[in-house]
Write an enzyme that holds these catalytic residues in place. Sequence first.
Site, PDB file in Angstrom:
ATOM      1  CG  HIS A  65      14.139  65.035 -27.710  1.00 35.90           C
ATOM      2  ND1 HIS A  65      14.220  64.426 -26.619  1.00 35.90           N
ATOM      3  CD2 HIS A  65      12.830  65.531 -27.824  1.00 35.90           C
ATOM      4  CE1 HIS A  65      12.829  64.107 -26.104  1.00 35.90           C
ATOM      5  NE2 HIS A  65      12.007  65.029 -26.822  1.00 35.90           N
ATOM      6  CD  GLU A  67      19.421  64.951 -26.285  1.00 38.50           C
ATOM      7  OE1 GLU A  67      19.398  64.608 -25.059  1.00 38.50           O
ATOM      8  OE2 GLU A  67      18.442  65.471 -26.813  1.00 38.50           O
ATOM      9  CB  CYS A  95      14.834  61.610 -22.895  1.00 38.46           C
ATOM     10  SG  CYS A  95      15.001  61.406 -24.615  1.00 38.46           S
ATOM     11  CB  CYS A  98      18.236  61.292 -26.554  1.00 38.50           C
ATOM     12  SG  CYS A  98      17.107  62.512 -27.407  1.00 38.50           S
TER      13      CYS A  98
END
EC number: 3.5.4.33
Length: 157
Positions: A65, A67, A95, A98
């Site tokens: 992701h 992040e 999410c 993260c």
Amino acid sequence: MSFYNFSEEENPAAEDEHYMRLALQEAQKAYNAEEIPIGAIVVCKGRIVGRGYNLTEQLNDVTAHAEMQAFTAAAQTLGGKYLKECTLYVTIEPCVMCAGASYWTQIGKIVYGAAEPKRGFTTKGAQLLHPKTVLTGGVLAEECGALMTRFFIDKRG
């Protein structure tokens, strides 16, 4: 890495919008690569120390992701795993994974654009963040959300 100096007289919202626009540029890179368009920037003392965008398809890795990419880059730039004096700017609410990673980095602040009502961590509870992490949501939310909407319309089109 770039440096942007905001004077103390300036509105903190202007600073948040500035860095969110840079996170949107990262999200556009994901969009162009046919990845879900989420972008992230980590800023420490007015200096961008990490950037990332979603790479889950390219890397065939569900953990890639935006992040996570930005956290890794920031830790490498700063030479340490803790990001206590840093701010994460991310175009979509993180999410649970993260948010959990941000807990372990002890990041000082998280600023996100659009809320994620299905998979955003706040649906599970903001206690997923480190107790000292400050959370701000809704910065350039319309622009951040519009990029996601356009992506999914194009995918289904």
